[in-house]
Motif scaffolding. Sequence first.
Motif, short mmCIF file in Angstrom:
data_model
loop_
_atom_site.label_atom_id
_atom_site.label_comp_id
_atom_site.label_asym_id
_atom_site.label_seq_id
_atom_site.Cartn_x
_atom_site.Cartn_y
_atom_site.Cartn_z
N GLN A 32 5.34 7.19 18.74
CA GLN A 32 6.34 7.49 19.75
C GLN A 32 5.74 8.04 21.03
OE1 GLN A 32 8.17 9.95 16.95
NE2 GLN A 32 9.46 8.35 16.09
N ASP A 33 4.68 8.84 20.89
CA ASP A 33 4.07 9.43 22.08
C ASP A 33 2.62 9.76 21.79
OD1 ASP A 33 4.24 10.47 24.78
OD2 ASP A 33 4.05 12.47 23.90
N VAL A 34 1.79 9.64 22.82
CA VAL A 34 0.37 9.99 22.72
C VAL A 34 0.00 10.80 23.95
CG1 VAL A 34 -2.00 9.13 22.61
CG2 VAL A 34 -0.17 7.84 21.48
N GLN A 35 -0.55 11.98 23.74
CA GLN A 35 -1.06 12.81 24.83
C GLN A 35 -2.53 13.09 24.53
OE1 GLN A 35 0.75 13.81 27.54
NE2 GLN A 35 2.39 12.54 26.71
N ILE A 36 -3.39 12.72 25.47
CA ILE A 36 -4.83 12.87 25.24
C ILE A 36 -5.40 13.93 26.18
CG2 ILE A 36 -7.08 11.73 25.36
CD1 ILE A 36 -5.79 9.27 24.28
N GLY A 41 -11.32 16.50 23.81
CA GLY A 41 -11.60 15.42 22.87
C GLY A 41 -10.53 15.29 21.80
N GLN A 42 -9.27 15.49 22.22
CA GLN A 42 -8.18 15.47 21.26
C GLN A 42 -7.06 14.54 21.70
OE1 GLN A 42 -7.12 19.64 21.07
NE2 GLN A 42 -8.31 19.89 19.20
N ALA A 43 -6.39 13.99 20.71
CA ALA A 43 -5.18 13.19 20.95
C ALA A 43 -4.06 13.79 20.13
CB ALA A 43 -5.41 11.74 20.54
N ASP A 44 -2.97 14.16 20.79
CA ASP A 44 -1.77 14.63 20.11
C ASP A 44 -0.84 13.43 19.98
OD1 ASP A 44 -2.55 17.34 19.95
OD2 ASP A 44 -1.96 17.65 22.03
N VAL A 45 -0.52 13.09 18.74
CA VAL A 45 0.27 11.89 18.47
C VAL A 45 1.58 12.27 17.78
CG1 VAL A 45 0.25 9.62 17.37
CG2 VAL A 45 -1.90 10.64 18.12
N SER A 46 2.68 11.78 18.33
CA SER A 46 3.99 11.89 17.67
C SER A 46 4.30 10.52 17.09
CB SER A 46 5.07 12.29 18.67
OG SER A 46 4.80 13.54 19.24
N TYR A 47 4.66 10.48 15.81
CA TYR A 47 4.85 9.20 15.15
C TYR A 47 5.87 9.30 14.03
CZ TYR A 47 1.82 11.07 11.46
OH TYR A 47 1.30 11.83 10.46
N ASP A 48 6.35 8.15 13.60
CA ASP A 48 7.30 8.06 12.50
C ASP A 48 6.51 7.87 11.21
OD1 ASP A 48 9.13 7.29 10.57
OD2 ASP A 48 10.30 6.05 11.94
N GLY A 49 6.43 8.92 10.42
CA GLY A 49 5.65 8.90 9.19
C GLY A 49 6.18 7.94 8.14
N SER A 50 7.39 7.44 8.31
CA SER A 50 7.92 6.46 7.36
C SER A 50 7.43 5.05 7.68
CB SER A 50 9.46 6.48 7.36
OG SER A 50 9.98 5.99 8.58
N LYS A 51 6.86 4.88 8.89
CA LYS A 51 6.36 3.56 9.30
C LYS A 51 4.83 3.46 9.24
CE LYS A 51 10.10 2.30 12.41
NZ LYS A 51 10.45 1.85 13.75
N ILE A 52 4.15 4.55 9.58
CA ILE A 52 2.68 4.54 9.59
C ILE A 52 2.15 5.85 9.01
CG2 ILE A 52 2.33 2.93 11.50
CD1 ILE A 52 2.05 5.31 13.35
N SER A 53 0.90 5.83 8.61
CA SER A 53 0.29 7.01 8.00
C SER A 53 -0.80 7.58 8.91
CB SER A 53 -0.33 6.65 6.66
OG SER A 53 -1.45 5.80 6.85
N GLU A 54 -1.24 8.76 8.57
CA GLU A 54 -2.34 9.40 9.30
C GLU A 54 -3.59 8.53 9.24
OE1 GLU A 54 -5.00 13.43 8.76
OE2 GLU A 54 -2.86 13.58 8.31
#
Length: 69
Positions: A32-36, A41-54
């Motif tokens: 849903q969102d990516v902030q780098i 050296g970090q990426a903060d990722v917001s995602y739907d855990g029911s669709k994809i995994s870590e």
Amino acid sequence: MSDKLTLNIGGMTCNHCKMKVEKALKTLDGVQDVQINLEAGQADVSYDGSKISESDLKAVVGDAGYEVK
């Protein structure tokens, strides 16, 4: 509701690197969102855990040529 994950990524040295990682993560269905933070050296990722995994997130960063620490 979304899951959040901070990935520590090695090898990002410039804005091109930042954009490459961001684009790779955003191609995944469920991201849903990516902030780098290039300096950290970090990426903060917001995602739907029911669709994809870590592990999916880490794999796509690796496929883009960067190391997830």
